[in-house]
Design a protein around this motif. Structure first.
Motif, PDB file in Angstrom:
ATOM      1  N   GLN A 218       0.814  -1.214   0.000  1.00 47.19           N
ATOM      2  CA  GLN A 218       0.000   0.000   0.000  1.00 47.19           C
ATOM      3  C   GLN A 218       0.852   1.270   0.000  1.00 47.19           C
ATOM      4  OE1 GLN A 218      -2.469  -0.611   3.442  1.00 47.19           O
ATOM      5  NE2 GLN A 218      -3.471  -2.398   2.530  1.00 47.19           N
ATOM      6  N   SER A 219       2.116   1.137   0.385  1.00 49.97           N
ATOM      7  CA  SER A 219       3.011   2.294   0.449  1.00 49.97           C
ATOM      8  C   SER A 219       3.738   2.546  -0.869  1.00 49.97           C
ATOM      9  CB  SER A 219       4.059   2.090   1.558  1.00 49.97           C
ATOM     10  OG  SER A 219       3.446   1.894   2.812  1.00 49.97           O
ATOM     11  N   LEU A 220       3.695   1.576  -1.776  1.00 48.90           N
ATOM     12  CA  LEU A 220       4.508   1.629  -2.984  1.00 48.90           C
ATOM     13  C   LEU A 220       3.700   1.913  -4.238  1.00 48.90           C
ATOM     14  CD1 LEU A 220       6.793  -1.511  -2.415  1.00 48.90           C
ATOM     15  CD2 LEU A 220       7.388   0.879  -1.994  1.00 48.90           C
ATOM     16  N   ALA A 221       4.411   2.399  -5.249  1.00 53.72           N
ATOM     17  CA  ALA A 221       3.837   2.563  -6.588  1.00 53.72           C
ATOM     18  C   ALA A 221       4.656   1.770  -7.595  1.00 53.72           C
ATOM     19  CB  ALA A 221       3.795   4.029  -6.978  1.00 53.72           C
ATOM     20  N   ILE A 222       5.342   0.734  -7.100  1.00 52.24           N
ATOM     21  CA  ILE A 222       6.133  -0.166  -7.940  1.00 52.24           C
ATOM     22  C   ILE A 222       5.845  -1.601  -7.508  1.00 52.24           C
ATOM     23  CG2 ILE A 222       7.994   1.478  -8.443  1.00 52.24           C
ATOM     24  CD1 ILE A 222       9.608   0.240  -6.176  1.00 52.24           C
ATOM     25  N   PRO A 223       6.184  -2.580  -8.351  1.00 55.33           N
ATOM     26  CA  PRO A 223       5.890  -3.975  -8.011  1.00 55.33           C
ATOM     27  C   PRO A 223       6.651  -4.465  -6.782  1.00 55.33           C
ATOM     28  CG  PRO A 223       6.274  -3.736 -10.372  1.00 55.33           C
ATOM     29  CD  PRO A 223       6.683  -2.450  -9.735  1.00 55.33           C
ATOM     30  N   LEU A 224       6.004  -5.359  -6.048  1.00 54.36           N
ATOM     31  CA  LEU A 224       6.565  -5.961  -4.842  1.00 54.36           C
ATOM     32  C   LEU A 224       6.778  -7.452  -5.075  1.00 54.36           C
ATOM     33  CD1 LEU A 224       7.316  -5.796  -1.808  1.00 54.36           C
ATOM     34  CD2 LEU A 224       4.881  -6.181  -1.299  1.00 54.36           C
ATOM     35  N   ILE A 225       7.995  -7.923  -4.771  1.00 56.18           N
ATOM     36  CA  ILE A 225       8.338  -9.345  -4.844  1.00 56.18           C
ATOM     37  C   ILE A 225       8.466  -9.869  -3.419  1.00 56.18           C
ATOM     38  CG2 ILE A 225       9.992 -11.052  -5.695  1.00 56.18           C
ATOM     39  CD1 ILE A 225      10.933  -8.987  -7.740  1.00 56.18           C
TER      40      ILE A 225
END
Length: 238
Positions: free
Chosen positions: A193-200
């Motif tokens: 929820q904090s990011l605007a990039i993909p999470l692995i």
């Protein structure tokens, strides 16, 4: 389409991705054909290749065989700047943001830079965060760093966000190979929820239920390694 563009598109479309981590210390090139045959028709979308302690001579041959035997992107997941081969499609260019050891924060990257400067490898800048998992992992031993506390998702989220603001294109939450506990779902959700990039997310994931839960919590890509190593028929029930 470039590998990162396809991952980012999956992130935008909430399309779940699944990677299998191949440890070259445990896998020989002659084993690849059988390994990839077991992956045919499965939900696997990517192959990662790398290990914390690998120093063998067969990395390039292994990646070449993976490229021949599979039809998914093969990405380097290096534990050391020497684990680089042009045979792969790309490289997760990792910086260990969870620790403060300059060797893994920037020094290995400096040593890798001349190897990558004129390379055709697609470079995917990745913020790498080691998360407490109930046991000392190989990453912790090799890097000489302490993992981030699993009961403080907000701190992990702010560390991940700092990585994004520094220009990382991916964030990787890692419980570590052989982890007793996977990254908590609350932490995955808070970071996503904090990011605007993909999470692995990887480490300690041993069942399809865990894979689905991690995706539902916000992971774009889930990585499994030990589960497939210990059970080559892992995907038969997929």
């Amino acid at each position: 389409m470039k590998v990162y563009d396809s991952i980012f598109t999956a992130y935008q479309n909430q399309q779940p991705l699944l990677a299998v981590l191949i440890d070259p210390e445990k896998t020989q090139p002659e084993q690849v054909a059988n390994l990839c045959q077991r992956l045919q028709g499965t939900p696997v979308t990517h192959l990662l290749v790398g290990g914390s302690t690998f120093e063998g001579p067969h990395l390039e041959a292994l990646v070449q065989e993976l490229k021949r035997a599979s039809n998914v992107p093969v990405l380097l997941f290096p534990g050391d700047y020497a684990q680089i081969t042009e045979a792969a499609d790309g490289i997760l260019f990792l910086s260990l943001l969870s620790g403060r050891n300059p060797e893994f924060l920037i020094e290995h990257q400096v040593k890798a830079a001349p190897l990558l400067q004129h390379s055709d490898l697609e470079i995917l800048p990745t913020g790498y965060l080691l998360i407490e998992s109930g046991t000392e992992t190989a990453v912790q031993r090799v890097s000489g760093t302490q993992p981030l506390a699993r009961n403080n998702p907000q701190h992990v989220a702010m560390t991940a966000l700092a990585g994004q603001l520094l220009g990382k294109k991916l964030i990787y939450l890692e419980a570590g190979s052989g982890a007793q506990h996977a990254v908590p779902l609350e932490m995955i959700a808070t970071v996503a929820q904090s990011l605007a990039i993909p999470l692995i997310v990887g480490g300690g994931i041993r069942s399809f239920a865990q894979i689905q839960a991690a995706h539902q919590a916000g992971a774009t890509m889930v990585v499994i390694g030990t589960a497939f190593e210990e059970n080559p028929d892992f995907f038969l029930g997929a």
